[in-house]
Every structure is written in C-alpha cells, then in structure tokens.
Design a protein around this motif. Structure first.
Motif, PDB file in Angstrom:
ATOM      1  N   SER A   8       0.832  -1.200   0.000  1.00  0.00           N
ATOM      2  CA  SER A   8       0.000   0.000   0.000  1.00  0.00           C
ATOM      3  C   SER A   8       0.871   1.256   0.000  1.00  0.00           C
ATOM      4  O   SER A   8       0.590   2.223  -0.734  1.00  0.00           O
ATOM      5  N   LEU A   9       1.927   1.250   0.785  1.00  0.00           N
ATOM      6  CA  LEU A   9       2.854   2.384   0.806  1.00  0.00           C
ATOM      7  C   LEU A   9       3.536   2.553  -0.545  1.00  0.00           C
ATOM      8  O   LEU A   9       3.767   3.686  -0.998  1.00  0.00           O
ATOM      9  N   ALA A  10       3.841   1.448  -1.194  1.00  0.00           N
ATOM     10  CA  ALA A  10       4.451   1.514  -2.520  1.00  0.00           C
ATOM     11  C   ALA A  10       3.518   2.186  -3.519  1.00  0.00           C
ATOM     12  O   ALA A  10       3.959   2.989  -4.348  1.00  0.00           O
ATOM     13  N   GLY A  11       2.227   1.858  -3.435  1.00  0.00           N
ATOM     14  CA  GLY A  11       1.268   2.497  -4.325  1.00  0.00           C
ATOM     15  C   GLY A  11       1.223   3.996  -4.112  1.00  0.00           C
ATOM     16  O   GLY A  11       1.196   4.783  -5.063  1.00  0.00           O
ATOM     17  N   LEU A  15       2.284   6.581  -7.033  1.00  0.00           N
ATOM     18  CA  LEU A  15       1.223   7.381  -7.646  1.00  0.00           C
ATOM     19  C   LEU A  15       1.183   8.822  -7.159  1.00  0.00           C
ATOM     20  O   LEU A  15       0.809   9.715  -7.917  1.00  0.00           O
ATOM     21  N   VAL A  16       1.534   9.046  -5.914  1.00  0.00           N
ATOM     22  CA  VAL A  16       1.450  10.401  -5.353  1.00  0.00           C
ATOM     23  C   VAL A  16       2.804  11.100  -5.354  1.00  0.00           C
ATOM     24  O   VAL A  16       2.931  12.243  -5.782  1.00  0.00           O
ATOM     25  N   VAL A  54       1.707  -2.313 -13.511  1.00  0.00           N
ATOM     26  CA  VAL A  54       1.106  -2.025 -14.812  1.00  0.00           C
ATOM     27  C   VAL A  54       0.559  -0.602 -14.862  1.00  0.00           C
ATOM     28  O   VAL A  54       0.818   0.150 -15.811  1.00  0.00           O
ATOM     29  N   MET A  55      -0.182  -0.212 -13.824  1.00  0.00           N
ATOM     30  CA  MET A  55      -0.780   1.117 -13.817  1.00  0.00           C
ATOM     31  C   MET A  55       0.276   2.214 -13.681  1.00  0.00           C
ATOM     32  O   MET A  55       0.094   3.325 -14.194  1.00  0.00           O
ATOM     33  N   SER A  56       1.369   1.915 -13.011  1.00  0.00           N
ATOM     34  CA  SER A  56       2.416   2.927 -12.837  1.00  0.00           C
ATOM     35  C   SER A  56       3.194   3.179 -14.124  1.00  0.00           C
ATOM     36  O   SER A  56       3.912   4.180 -14.230  1.00  0.00           O
ATOM     37  N   LEU A  57       3.057   2.285 -15.089  1.00  0.00           N
ATOM     38  CA  LEU A  57       3.814   2.407 -16.337  1.00  0.00           C
ATOM     39  C   LEU A  57       3.086   3.202 -17.411  1.00  0.00           C
ATOM     40  O   LEU A  57       3.652   3.447 -18.480  1.00  0.00           O
ATOM     41  N   LEU A 194      -6.739   8.160  -7.349  1.00  0.00           N
ATOM     42  CA  LEU A 194      -7.572   9.290  -7.742  1.00  0.00           C
ATOM     43  C   LEU A 194      -6.832  10.615  -7.573  1.00  0.00           C
ATOM     44  O   LEU A 194      -7.088  11.568  -8.305  1.00  0.00           O
ATOM     45  N   TRP A 195      -5.902  10.686  -6.622  1.00  0.00           N
ATOM     46  CA  TRP A 195      -5.056  11.880  -6.521  1.00  0.00           C
ATOM     47  C   TRP A 195      -4.230  12.042  -7.796  1.00  0.00           C
ATOM     48  O   TRP A 195      -4.140  13.120  -8.371  1.00  0.00           O
ATOM     49  N   GLU A 196      -3.618  10.945  -8.225  1.00  0.00           N
ATOM     50  CA  GLU A 196      -2.821  10.985  -9.448  1.00  0.00           C
ATOM     51  C   GLU A 196      -3.680  11.368 -10.650  1.00  0.00           C
ATOM     52  O   GLU A 196      -3.227  12.075 -11.551  1.00  0.00           O
ATOM     53  N   LEU A 197      -4.927  10.926 -10.651  1.00  0.00           N
ATOM     54  CA  LEU A 197      -5.825  11.236 -11.762  1.00  0.00           C
ATOM     55  C   LEU A 197      -6.139  12.727 -11.838  1.00  0.00           C
ATOM     56  O   LEU A 197      -6.376  13.256 -12.922  1.00  0.00           O
ATOM     57  N   GLY A 198      -6.153  13.421 -10.705  1.00  0.00           N
ATOM     58  CA  GLY A 198      -6.440  14.848 -10.733  1.00  0.00           C
ATOM     59  C   GLY A 198      -7.272  15.363  -9.584  1.00  0.00           C
ATOM     60  O   GLY A 198      -7.541  16.563  -9.507  1.00  0.00           O
ATOM     61  N   PHE A 199      -7.679  14.469  -8.685  1.00  0.00           N
ATOM     62  CA  PHE A 199      -8.472  14.888  -7.531  1.00  0.00           C
ATOM     63  C   PHE A 199      -7.534  15.404  -6.443  1.00  0.00           C
ATOM     64  O   PHE A 199      -7.211  14.690  -5.498  1.00  0.00           O
ATOM     65  N   HIS A 200      -7.117  16.664  -6.584  1.00  0.00           N
ATOM     66  CA  HIS A 200      -6.153  17.256  -5.670  1.00  0.00           C
ATOM     67  C   HIS A 200      -6.861  18.095  -4.608  1.00  0.00           C
ATOM     68  O   HIS A 200      -8.025  17.880  -4.329  1.00  0.00           O
TER      69      HIS A 200
END
Length: 256
Positions: A8-11, A15-16, A54-57, A194-200
């Motif tokens: 979870s911390l890795a994600g 992403l953030v 996969v998603m991080s790439l 969702l933060w990475e997507l744009g929900f800041h």
C-alpha cells in the motif's frame, strides 16, 4: 500486516510521490518478506503488485483523446483481468470474483442511500471542483464527441475503481487481514490513484471515507452491482459539474 502495508505504501509512493525507485523497491521488499513469512500472502500480494506496476507504467490522466483512452484503458483491463485469471485458473482459489447478481433484493436502507448519494454529490462536488479550481485538471468538452468521451471516461473509471480496489485489492487483502486493516490499505491505494488522476486539494478528505464505505458496503451486500450503482451516481454528478464548470452557461443547475 507488514508486507501488505508495504504494498500500500508503494502504491502511494508511485502514484502520489512519483518516486519510482523507492516505490518499486518497496514492492520488491514486500514480496521478499511475504515469501519468507507467509507463502499464501505472497501469492496474493504478487497479484496486487503486478497490477500496481502495470498502472504505474502508463500516464494516469484525464486526457480524453482516443489514443490516451486506449492506452490507459488497456492497462486498466490488464490490471483487473490478470489477477482474476490467475486466481481462478492458476491458484484455483476464486479469491477474485465480480458478484453482479447475488439473488438478494436491496434493502430499504440501500435503496434510500442511492438518491442520498446524488444529493451529497450535488452539494459537495461543485464546491470542491469549482471552488478549488481542480476542474481544470479535466479537459473542456466542447463538442458532442468530447462530451461522449468524457461521459465514458468518468463512468468507465468509476466501474474500474470498484473492480480493482474493492473486488481485487480489498478481496485479496481480506483473506489475510482483519476487515479494518484490509479496508485501510485498499483505501490508501484508492485515494492515491484518484489523486494521481487529478483529484487534488482536499479531495482525500472525502475520497478516503468513500473508499472505506464502499468496501464496507461490499462486505455487507456482496453485491458489485450495488456499489457500482453508488459510484456511477456520484460520477454522473461529477460529469455534470465538469460540463458546467468549463462552460458556465451549460447545465446552470448548481448552487455553490
């Protein structure tokens, strides 16, 4: 909980913080530790780590061009399909499932919660999106084709959130951790994505509780169709707010 918390911390890191070396290092560490301590946990964390990788790439953005939607959409499909296929046909434990038809009718509370979600979205989203200017993280949809792609993108992403974070990540973690711990860890990943997507701005203050509640509802109902309905109702209001925010004369139905 240690190796799962590292995933979870890795994600969050990937992403953030966009710290790829640290993030991938945490994933490897989580897998090494879990392989040494708990082989069944290792097998399930391996599936989550694969999907996160996969998603991080791919670029996780709100770009609604056909090219970007194709690339990100393909990654999203792979991130959900591979854990399902491996769980079902390789591990043969059927840990990842997508229960659309449960045979159980929705309760009165569940039915009333659906319009309540619309009211909450109507009250919250214009204040958040327009008040913070975060709506500019989404492109303006000026023609019918762009409006259609924005609608497909917002709703498709909402469905994927439930397929991945609830039916895959949460379901896999729940096999090894108590409900509260598994829920917290999936909510960190849910919110980070969702933060990475744009929900800041202050979005985590409502996204994190929403993620926790979705997993709790899924645990109670075992119904993917219900939590998707909840999410899509919220996302439909989001779609309307985005259209209005970029072109204030359109859909002038919000108070904020």
């Amino acid at each position: 909980m240690g190796p799962a918390a590292l995933v979870s911390l890795a994600g969050f890191t990937l992403l953030v913080l966009h710290a790829s070396v640290v993030g991938y290092g945490l994933l490897v560490l989580a897998l090494v530790v879990s392989a040494a301590l708990d082989r069944p946990l290792f097998r399930d964390l391996l599936l989550i780590a694969f999907s996160l990788t996969v998603m991080s790439l791919v670029p996780i953005t709100t770009d609604i061009s056909l090219g970007h939607m194709g690339v990100m959409g393909t990654a999203m499909i792979v991130a959900v399909a591979v854990p399902y296929v491996v769980s079902r046909f390789v591990y043969r434990d059927h840990a990842v499932t997508f229960p659309v038809r449960t045979g159980e009718p929705w309760t009165r509370t569940e039915k009333w919660y659906l319009p309540a979600v619309v009211v909450i979205g109507y009250a919250l989203l214009p204040v958040y999106m327009i008040g913070t200017g975060v709506y500019t993280n989404w492109p303006a949809a000026d023609d019918p084709g762009e409006v259609a792609r924005l609608f497909i993108g917002t709703n498709g992403l909402g469905i994927w959130d439930e397929l991945f974070f609830i039916c895959t990540v949460f379901a896999l973690l729940r096999r090894h951790l108590p409900m509260a711990q598994a829920n917290l860890l999936q909510a960190v990943l849910f919110t980070s994505f969702l933060w990475e997507l744009g929900f800041h701005a202050w979005a985590p203050f409502f996204i994190f509780p929403f993620a926790l509640l979705q997993a709790f509802i899924f645990t109670r109902t075992r119904s993917l169709s219900y939590i998707i309905c909840v999410h899509l109702l919220f996302d439909f209001v989001l779609f309307l707010v985005l259209i209005h925010a970029h072109t204030r004369a359109w859909l002038d139905i919000f108070v904020y």
